[in-house]
Design a protein around this motif. Structure first.
Motif, PDB file in Angstrom:
ATOM      1  N   TYR A   1       0.841  -1.198   0.000  1.00  0.00           N
ATOM      2  CA  TYR A   1       0.000   0.000   0.000  1.00  0.00           C
ATOM      3  C   TYR A   1       0.874   1.245   0.000  1.00  0.00           C
ATOM      4  N   LEU A   2       0.558   2.181  -0.889  1.00  0.00           N
ATOM      5  CA  LEU A   2       1.321   3.422  -0.983  1.00  0.00           C
ATOM      6  C   LEU A   2       0.353   4.607  -0.959  1.00  0.00           C
ATOM      7  N   PHE A   3       0.559   5.507   0.002  1.00  0.00           N
ATOM      8  CA  PHE A   3      -0.276   6.708   0.123  1.00  0.00           C
ATOM      9  C   PHE A   3       0.536   7.928  -0.304  1.00  0.00           C
ATOM     10  N   LEU A   4      -0.041   8.756  -1.144  1.00  0.00           N
ATOM     11  CA  LEU A   4       0.664   9.933  -1.660  1.00  0.00           C
ATOM     12  C   LEU A   4      -0.200  11.174  -1.459  1.00  0.00           C
ATOM     13  N   ASP A   5       0.275  12.088  -0.639  1.00  0.00           N
ATOM     14  CA  ASP A   5      -0.503  13.295  -0.362  1.00  0.00           C
ATOM     15  C   ASP A   5      -0.059  14.422  -1.297  1.00  0.00           C
ATOM     16  N   GLU A   6      -0.896  14.746  -2.233  1.00  0.00           N
ATOM     17  CA  GLU A   6      -0.619  15.790  -3.235  1.00  0.00           C
ATOM     18  C   GLU A   6       0.736  15.617  -3.932  1.00  0.00           C
ATOM     19  N   PRO A   7       0.931  14.461  -4.570  1.00  0.00           N
ATOM     20  CA  PRO A   7       2.234  14.210  -5.216  1.00  0.00           C
ATOM     21  C   PRO A   7       2.514  15.134  -6.396  1.00  0.00           C
ATOM     22  N   THR A   8       1.491  15.786  -6.930  1.00  0.00           N
ATOM     23  CA  THR A   8       1.707  16.654  -8.097  1.00  0.00           C
ATOM     24  C   THR A   8       1.766  18.133  -7.739  1.00  0.00           C
ATOM     25  N   ALA A   9       1.641  18.458  -6.440  1.00  0.00           N
ATOM     26  CA  ALA A   9       1.604  19.873  -6.028  1.00  0.00           C
ATOM     27  C   ALA A   9       2.894  20.589  -6.430  1.00  0.00           C
ATOM     28  N   ASN A  10       2.775  21.784  -6.880  1.00  0.00           N
ATOM     29  CA  ASN A  10       3.912  22.645  -7.232  1.00  0.00           C
ATOM     30  C   ASN A  10       4.772  22.121  -8.381  1.00  0.00           C
ATOM     31  N   LEU A  11       4.236  21.217  -9.174  1.00  0.00           N
ATOM     32  CA  LEU A  11       4.997  20.739 -10.336  1.00  0.00           C
ATOM     33  C   LEU A  11       4.375  21.305 -11.602  1.00  0.00           C
ATOM     34  N   ASP A  12       5.216  21.532 -12.620  1.00  0.00           N
ATOM     35  CA  ASP A  12       4.621  21.974 -13.883  1.00  0.00           C
ATOM     36  C   ASP A  12       3.926  20.778 -14.527  1.00  0.00           C
ATOM     37  N   ILE A  13       3.157  21.066 -15.563  1.00  0.00           N
ATOM     38  CA  ILE A  13       2.240  20.038 -16.076  1.00  0.00           C
ATOM     39  C   ILE A  13       2.971  18.789 -16.573  1.00  0.00           C
ATOM     40  N   PHE A  14       4.161  18.953 -17.118  1.00  0.00           N
ATOM     41  CA  PHE A  14       4.915  17.779 -17.566  1.00  0.00           C
ATOM     42  C   PHE A  14       5.225  16.859 -16.392  1.00  0.00           C
TER      43      PHE A  14
ATOM     44  N   TYR B   1       2.199  14.968 -14.942  1.00  0.00           N
ATOM     45  CA  TYR B   1       1.805  13.754 -15.675  1.00  0.00           C
ATOM     46  C   TYR B   1       2.861  12.663 -15.556  1.00  0.00           C
ATOM     47  N   GLU B   2       4.100  13.063 -15.377  1.00  0.00           N
ATOM     48  CA  GLU B   2       5.159  12.080 -15.169  1.00  0.00           C
ATOM     49  C   GLU B   2       4.904  11.300 -13.873  1.00  0.00           C
ATOM     50  N   ILE B   3       4.524  12.028 -12.826  1.00  0.00           N
ATOM     51  CA  ILE B   3       4.209  11.371 -11.547  1.00  0.00           C
ATOM     52  C   ILE B   3       2.966  10.489 -11.693  1.00  0.00           C
ATOM     53  N   LEU B   4       1.943  11.012 -12.378  1.00  0.00           N
ATOM     54  CA  LEU B   4       0.708  10.236 -12.537  1.00  0.00           C
ATOM     55  C   LEU B   4       0.963   8.958 -13.332  1.00  0.00           C
TER      56      LEU B   4
ATOM     57  N   LYS C   1       0.413   5.111 -12.061  1.00  0.00           N
ATOM     58  CA  LYS C   1      -0.357   4.128 -12.830  1.00  0.00           C
ATOM     59  C   LYS C   1       0.460   2.854 -13.051  1.00  0.00           C
ATOM     60  N   GLU C   2       1.719   3.045 -13.390  1.00  0.00           N
ATOM     61  CA  GLU C   2       2.590   1.890 -13.618  1.00  0.00           C
ATOM     62  C   GLU C   2       2.777   1.083 -12.329  1.00  0.00           C
ATOM     63  N   LEU C   3       2.951   1.779 -11.217  1.00  0.00           N
ATOM     64  CA  LEU C   3       3.138   1.089  -9.941  1.00  0.00           C
ATOM     65  C   LEU C   3       1.924   0.237  -9.599  1.00  0.00           C
ATOM     66  N   CYS C   4       0.759   0.729  -9.963  1.00  0.00           N
ATOM     67  CA  CYS C   4      -0.464  -0.015  -9.711  1.00  0.00           C
ATOM     68  C   CYS C   4      -0.585  -1.180 -10.692  1.00  0.00           C
ATOM     69  N   GLU C   5      -0.446  -0.885 -11.971  1.00  0.00           N
ATOM     70  CA  GLU C   5      -0.718  -1.906 -12.986  1.00  0.00           C
ATOM     71  C   GLU C   5       0.393  -2.950 -13.099  1.00  0.00           C
ATOM     72  N   THR C   6       1.640  -2.511 -13.035  1.00  0.00           N
ATOM     73  CA  THR C   6       2.757  -3.450 -13.235  1.00  0.00           C
ATOM     74  C   THR C   6       3.202  -4.085 -11.928  1.00  0.00           C
ATOM     75  N   ASP C   7       3.232  -3.293 -10.866  1.00  0.00           N
ATOM     76  CA  ASP C   7       3.773  -3.815  -9.607  1.00  0.00           C
ATOM     77  C   ASP C   7       2.685  -4.196  -8.614  1.00  0.00           C
ATOM     78  N   GLY C   8       1.433  -3.969  -8.991  1.00  0.00           N
ATOM     79  CA  GLY C   8       0.325  -4.433  -8.158  1.00  0.00           C
ATOM     80  C   GLY C   8       0.098  -3.647  -6.878  1.00  0.00           C
ATOM     81  N   LEU C   9       0.651  -2.438  -6.799  1.00  0.00           N
ATOM     82  CA  LEU C   9       0.475  -1.648  -5.582  1.00  0.00           C
ATOM     83  C   LEU C   9      -0.951  -1.112  -5.461  1.00  0.00           C
ATOM     84  N   THR C  10      -1.397  -0.976  -4.239  1.00  0.00           N
ATOM     85  CA  THR C  10      -2.647  -0.282  -3.957  1.00  0.00           C
ATOM     86  C   THR C  10      -2.276   1.159  -3.629  1.00  0.00           C
TER      87      THR C  10
END
Ligand code: ADP
Ligand code: MG
Length: 260
Positions: free
Chosen positions: A158-171, A174-177, A181-190
Motif C-alpha cells: 500500500y502506498l499513500f501519496l498526499d498531493e504528489p503533483t503539487a507545485n509541479l509543472d504540467i509535464f 503527468y510524469e508522476i501520474l 499508474k505503472e506502480l499499480c498496474e505493473t507492480d500491483g500496488l494499492t
C-alpha cells in the motif's frame, strides 16, 4: 482496508473527521478530492496510523490497525506526506535507504537485498543517474520522485501519496501520474493519493473519495462520482461535463456559482 465510522480531532477538540466509512480496494488507485481544509491529509494520517482516531476502527488486511506494531505496519504501508523536508546534505541514495529501515537490524550493514531494493526504487523513479546528487540540487519533480523512491524501497503493498503533483509543472505532474499508474498496474500496488485536479483524478483513478468539511460525501467509481451537481455542492463551481473517446469523461470549469 475497511474504514468504519472514523472520527478524529486534533488537540483543539474540533472534529476534523466526522464519521468516515469506506473501503479502499486492493490493487486499485483511489484518489481523495476535496477543498483545502476538508480533511484529506488528516484522513491519510489516520489511515497510516500517524494519528489515532477518537472513534471508529480501521481494518487492514483483516486486522485492526491498532494491533499493528510500527515495524510491521512499515512493511505494509508507506506514505509520502504533503510536505517533506530533508537535511541539507542528504543525497538521493541516502534518502532512499531510509526506506529500508523496517528491514534492517540495529548496528548491521545494509544487506544485498536492501541494496537491490534501493536500486530498483531508483530505477523505477528514473533517478539512478542522480543517486549521488544532493536532494536540494534536484528539480521539484525529481525531489518528489526521490520521496516516492524512499516509499518504494519500503516495499509495501500500500502506498499513500498526499498531493504528489503539487507545485509541479504540467509535464512533471503527468510524469508522476504515469508512474503511479505503472506502480499499480505493473507492480500491483494499492495506491491512495490526494489530488486537486478533477480531470487528472478521473483519468488516473479507479475510485474517488470526495471530502467536504470532514465528511466523505461521495465515493465510488471515478466516472460515477463526478457530476455537475456534486462539483457545485463541494467546490461551488459550475462545470460543463464532456466526454472524449480517448480519455473518457472530463470537465470544463465555467466559473464560481455566485450566491444570490
Ligand atoms: P486538507 O488536507 O483537506 O487540506 P487537512 O486534513 O490538512 O485538510 O486539515 C483539515 C482541518 O484540520 C483544517 O481545518 C486544518 O486547519 C485542521 N488541522 C490540520 N492539522 C492540524 C493540527 N495539527 N492541529 C489542529 N488542526 C489541524
Ligand atoms: Mg492536505
Amino acid at each position: 482496508m475497511e474504514i468504519n465510522n472514523i472520527r478524529f480531532s486534533y488537540q483543539d477538540k474540533v472534529e476534523r473527521l466526522k464519521g468516515v466509512s469506506t473501503t479502499i480496494e486492493k490493487g486499485k488507485i483511489t484518489t481523495i478530492l476535496g477543498p483545502n481544509g476538508s480533511g484529506k491529509s488528516t484522513l491519510l494520517s489516520v489511515l497510516s496510523k500517524l494519528n489515532q482516531p477518537t472513534h471508529g476502527e480501521i481494518i487492514f488486511n483483516g486486522k485492526s490497525l491498532v494491533q499493528y506494531k510500527a515495524k510491521e505496519l512499515a512493511k505494509n504501508l508507506s506514505i509520502v506526506q504533503q510536505t517533506s523536508v530533508a537535511p541539507e546534505d542528504m543525497t538521493v541514495e541516502k534518502l532512499v535507504y531510509y526506506g529500508r529501515l523496517p528491514y534492517q537490524q540495529m548496528f548491521k550493514m545494509p544487506s544485498e537485498q536492501d541494496e537491490e531494493k534501493v536500486n530498483w526504487a531508483l530505477a523505477k523513479t528514473g533517478l539512478t543517474d542522480k543517486k549521488d546528487a544532493l536532494l536540494s540540487s534536484l528539480s521539484g519533480g525529481q525531489q518528489q520522485r526521490a520521496w516516492i523512491a524512499l516509499a518504494l524501497a519500503q516495499e509495501t503493498p500500500y502506498l499513500f501519496l498526499d498531493e504528489p503533483t503539487a507545485n509541479l509543472d504540467i509535464f512533471y505532474q503527468y510524469e508522476i501520474l504515469a508512474l503511479v499508474k505503472e506502480l499499480c498496474e505493473t507492480d500491483g500496488l494499492t495506491i491512495v493519493m490526494v489530488l486537486h485536479d478533477i480531470n487528472q483524478s478521473m483519468q488516473y483513478s479507479d475510485r474517488l473519495m470526495v471530502m467536504k468539511e470532514g465528511k466523505l460525501i461521495a465515493h465510488g467509481p471515478s466516472e460515477e462520482v463526478i457530476t455537475k451537481e456534486l462539483l457545485q455542492e463541494v467546490y461551488g463551481i459550475q462545470v460543463m461535463m464532456k466526454e472524449d473517446a480517448g480519455i473518457g469523461k472530463y470537465i470544463v470549469p465555467v466559473g464560481p456559482v455566485h450566491a444570490k
